[in-house]
Design a protein around this motif. Sequence first.
Motif, short mmCIF file in Angstrom:
data_model
loop_
_atom_site.label_atom_id
_atom_site.label_comp_id
_atom_site.label_asym_id
_atom_site.label_seq_id
_atom_site.Cartn_x
_atom_site.Cartn_y
_atom_site.Cartn_z
N LEU A 131 34.02 129.17 -19.08
CA LEU A 131 32.95 130.37 -18.83
C LEU A 131 33.74 130.76 -17.20
CD1 LEU A 131 29.13 129.87 -18.92
CD2 LEU A 131 30.63 131.22 -20.38
N ASP A 132 33.86 130.08 -16.14
CA ASP A 132 34.67 130.41 -15.11
C ASP A 132 36.34 130.49 -15.56
OD1 ASP A 132 33.05 130.72 -14.07
OD2 ASP A 132 33.24 129.81 -12.36
N GLY A 133 36.73 130.71 -17.02
CA GLY A 133 38.38 130.47 -17.08
C GLY A 133 39.51 130.17 -16.55
N GLU A 134 38.56 128.60 -16.39
CA GLU A 134 39.86 126.93 -15.65
C GLU A 134 40.41 126.71 -16.93
OE1 GLU A 134 39.91 126.83 -12.94
OE2 GLU A 134 38.96 128.08 -11.65
N ARG A 135 41.41 125.65 -16.35
CA ARG A 135 41.61 124.67 -17.76
C ARG A 135 41.38 123.43 -17.46
NH1 ARG A 135 47.75 126.03 -18.35
NH2 ARG A 135 48.24 127.56 -17.29
N LEU A 136 41.08 123.12 -18.81
CA LEU A 136 40.41 121.84 -18.50
C LEU A 136 40.80 120.29 -18.19
CD1 LEU A 136 38.95 122.08 -22.62
CD2 LEU A 136 38.06 122.49 -20.76
N ARG A 137 41.62 120.10 -17.62
CA ARG A 137 42.64 119.19 -17.17
C ARG A 137 41.21 118.39 -16.47
NH1 ARG A 137 47.70 120.95 -14.52
NH2 ARG A 137 48.53 121.59 -16.32
N PRO A 138 40.86 118.77 -15.90
CA PRO A 138 40.80 118.18 -14.03
C PRO A 138 39.18 117.14 -15.03
CG PRO A 138 40.71 120.65 -13.30
CD PRO A 138 41.25 120.36 -14.85
N LEU A 139 39.09 118.04 -16.38
CA LEU A 139 37.84 116.55 -17.19
C LEU A 139 37.99 115.37 -17.38
CD1 LEU A 139 36.37 119.28 -20.09
CD2 LEU A 139 35.41 118.25 -17.97
N TRP A 140 39.73 115.04 -17.22
CA TRP A 140 39.00 113.42 -16.99
C TRP A 140 38.73 113.18 -15.86
CZ3 TRP A 140 41.77 110.52 -13.14
CH2 TRP A 140 42.52 111.39 -12.78
N THR A 141 38.85 113.59 -14.90
CA THR A 141 37.81 112.63 -13.90
C THR A 141 36.85 112.68 -13.63
OG1 THR A 141 37.99 114.79 -12.47
CG2 THR A 141 39.69 113.74 -12.36
N MET A 142 35.74 113.02 -14.37
CA MET A 142 34.26 113.56 -14.37
C MET A 142 33.52 112.12 -15.05
SD MET A 142 32.45 116.67 -15.86
CE MET A 142 30.94 117.20 -15.73
N PRO A 143 34.32 111.14 -15.50
CA PRO A 143 33.37 109.74 -15.81
C PRO A 143 33.24 109.32 -14.67
CG PRO A 143 34.56 110.01 -17.76
CD PRO A 143 35.17 111.68 -16.86
N LEU A 144 34.28 109.16 -13.99
CA LEU A 144 34.60 108.77 -12.58
C LEU A 144 33.53 109.06 -11.47
CD1 LEU A 144 35.69 106.23 -10.74
CD2 LEU A 144 37.76 107.76 -10.60
N GLN A 145 33.65 110.73 -11.78
CA GLN A 145 33.12 111.01 -10.45
C GLN A 145 31.22 110.39 -10.87
OE1 GLN A 145 31.75 115.61 -11.50
NE2 GLN A 145 32.50 116.30 -10.11
N GLN A 146 30.97 110.52 -11.86
CA GLN A 146 29.66 109.99 -12.27
C GLN A 146 30.06 108.85 -11.41
OE1 GLN A 146 27.62 112.08 -13.51
NE2 GLN A 146 29.28 113.36 -13.91
N VAL A 147 30.58 107.82 -11.38
CA VAL A 147 30.19 106.69 -10.57
C VAL A 147 30.72 106.59 -9.37
CG1 VAL A 147 30.57 104.08 -10.80
CG2 VAL A 147 31.05 105.75 -13.03
N VAL A 148 31.06 107.74 -8.36
CA VAL A 148 31.42 107.07 -7.54
C VAL A 148 30.87 108.45 -6.40
CG1 VAL A 148 33.72 107.31 -5.15
CG2 VAL A 148 33.73 105.96 -7.85
N TYR A 149 31.14 110.51 -6.55
CA TYR A 149 30.78 111.30 -6.05
C TYR A 149 29.82 110.83 -6.25
CZ TYR A 149 32.05 116.09 -4.73
OH TYR A 149 31.10 117.06 -4.11
N ARG A 150 29.01 110.89 -7.16
CA ARG A 150 27.42 111.37 -7.44
C ARG A 150 26.96 110.77 -6.51
NH1 ARG A 150 23.09 109.99 -11.40
NH2 ARG A 150 25.04 108.37 -12.40
N GLN A 151 27.40 109.24 -6.16
CA GLN A 151 26.26 108.13 -5.86
C GLN A 151 26.39 108.94 -3.97
OE1 GLN A 151 25.44 106.77 -7.84
NE2 GLN A 151 26.05 106.98 -9.16
N LEU A 152 27.35 108.99 -3.90
CA LEU A 152 27.51 110.13 -2.31
C LEU A 152 26.70 111.10 -1.83
CD1 LEU A 152 29.95 109.90 0.15
CD2 LEU A 152 30.82 111.43 -0.61
N LEU A 153 26.68 111.94 -2.57
CA LEU A 153 25.92 113.23 -2.71
C LEU A 153 24.63 113.23 -2.81
CD1 LEU A 153 27.82 116.12 -5.07
CD2 LEU A 153 27.87 115.28 -2.61
N TYR A 154 24.21 111.72 -3.40
CA TYR A 154 22.57 111.16 -3.09
C TYR A 154 22.29 110.56 -1.99
CZ TYR A 154 22.65 111.83 -8.75
OH TYR A 154 22.56 112.51 -9.63
N LEU A 155 23.45 109.23 -2.09
CA LEU A 155 22.87 109.27 -0.44
C LEU A 155 23.12 110.37 0.74
CD1 LEU A 155 25.34 106.33 -0.79
CD2 LEU A 155 22.70 106.22 -0.99
N VAL A 156 23.49 111.26 0.69
CA VAL A 156 23.66 112.71 1.70
C VAL A 156 22.26 112.90 1.14
CG1 VAL A 156 24.32 115.17 1.72
CG2 VAL A 156 25.68 112.60 1.73
#
Length: 719
Positions: free
Chosen positions: A643-668
């Motif tokens: 929708l935003d006209g972006e490349r799909l390349r960064p999607l490979w980091t998404m599963p790891l984002q759910q494990v690490v990055y998401r936890q950081l935001l929850y703790l915030v």
Amino acid sequence: MGLGSLALILLLLLDGFANGAVGEAPRHEPKSQPPPAPEAVTSGGPVVNMAGGTPHSMRTPPKTIALTFDDGPDPTWTPRLLDVLKRHDAHATFFSIGAHIARRPALVKRMIDEGNEIGSHTYTHVDMATAPAWRDRLELDLTQRALAGAAGVHTRLVRMPYSSRPDGLTAPEWRAAERAGRDGYLLVLTDTDTEDWQRPGVDKIVQSALAAEKDGRGAIVMLHDAGGDRTETIAAVEQMITRLQARGYRFTTVSRAMGLPPADVPATTSEKAIGWTLVAAQRTASALTDWMRILFVIAGVLAALRLAVLLVFAHVHRKRARRSPLYRAIRPRDGTAPDASAAPPVSVVVPAYNEEAGIAATVRTLVDTDYPGPLEIIVVDDGSSDRTAEIVERLAPPGVRLIRKPNGGKPDALNVGIAASRGEILVLVDGDTVFQRDTLRHLVSPLAADPSVGAVSGNTKVANRKGVLGKWQHLEYVIGFNLDRRMFDLARCMPTIPGAIGAFRRRTLVSVGGVPTDTLAEDTDLTMAICRGGWRVVYAEHALAWTEAPSSLRQLWRQRYRWCYGTLQAMWKHRRALVERGPFGRRCLLYLTAFQVILPLFAPAVDLFAVFGLVFMDPVAPLAMWSLFALAQVAAGGYALWLDGERLRPLWTMPLQQVVYRQLLYLVVVQSVVTAVLGTRLRWHTIRRTGTFGGPGLDLGRDADPDLGPGSHAGIAAP
């Protein structure tokens, strides 16, 4: 927060340990048959007294049946068995699992009150023959403490899990029994193992139990009151008692059958207190696990529903935006020159505090615009201690004014710039943000087209997205923030116009008293005030602004901590919107409360429970649920990027984002809520800029590095 997490982990571990208590089932047999126990034991009776170091076997007297039930108490089957025993004035011995005793203390008290006795079957149904000696002692000790807490007694009796008749006792089992004997326990085996746990049928269970009937012998009969469906066992017990009582048999406890002192010994006050603590902890852990299981499902369902709703709204928003003239009010007439007649005067206000790393790029891109109407740019230097003001003065482009003032914070700088401006439309821009040539035109178009529109949110992009942390933030901006804004636009309840890019009517700002200065999220506070004032706030997806995101976890934490705390402040400040007319309060505030406060507060606990499930429960369910959710997130992320006209390349980091990055935001969120509840004032956290836009040859053309922005197929370019 740390103590709460530790308590949760300990309770889950306690329940995980206790859930080792299972019904009778085949154990892992050794590769070679272990040697048997001493002949004096294997050829003796089913009750072995090891006092004094020498085993003494005892047999059941004639016409005496000692029914024994293993693995309970069970809330379904044990009460039904007790009803049968009470109806026939019979008694039995229950070899109960300590974890089950701790969970059901009322049932244990009923057993004793009705004349039955309790024996130990370890705390978690551990195989005492293969467990280390310290584990055996721990299991028996915990069971005694559970009994003390549940019924105020200890027991002298023990039946080892997986044991049966004396002639089947192995040397390892005997060594475990000897250790228990040295601690004062009486070992109870069985004469008759009905193997009712296999559910062979009522007739076979009765036939096995009545093997001693032919010659009038007594017997200890092994049955089970837990570990599965015990309907057959209950029916068989009813038939046994009815048939044998008619022939003069008595049904009693093991201790009474052997003429021994009562197995139940009163516990001391201190032992009861310690036992009560264990019972309370175990019951709390069990209840917590049950609730966590429910919460796990609820969180998964809510997250899936939210994702589905966001995608539906995003699709509808895209179709409406393509058809609506709202976003095309200021367009080139013949494809080459913009239409100046529809372009109102615009004032761009840039608050800047120590922005020397990127202020030059910000000013250059604001000047280099295809916006056809009158334009002024005001940079408000908010008492910077670096070269911010000097850089702006040196650039000195036409139409740019510099205002210097003592440091008073970003909201104050914005209000100073607004007061000094002359335009009908005010565009507020952060000092670390760069625009594309058509950004202003796309941003102002809805204000020029519809007088009911009071403000417009632009589309913020992360520029420094080469590293994993940058890619995670890029995905969050595209999938999280921008999908939300499409939904909020359609629902007419936009909570935040980002400080990086937003356009406002002057009279809209005047009607709400300018930019508020009493919260740390002034952009959210301002947007909520505008929505409550009856103005429409829309999202212009093609009005792109590139911003420098935090480049370290520490900087990210500080930024998100301020954002979250400020959002909580704004939500509390505008809480009366819940009872006001209009869609904002009931739609926006409830949504934010559910998905940005409550769910993130419980999310760390849900994640801990998922790990708990992988270790202590069937791992298939949590793994399947997480995998499905991750796939759904990746699919939704791909659609949002498209929708935003972006490349799909960064999607490979998404599963790891759910494990690490998401936890950081929850703790915030957790820390922000704790800070707010405690009434602590959080100060403004400044993010250190690295100069993403500060390099030479800043180019917003189509030859930009694709990792720093959308691909050429989008018709736009990245810095």
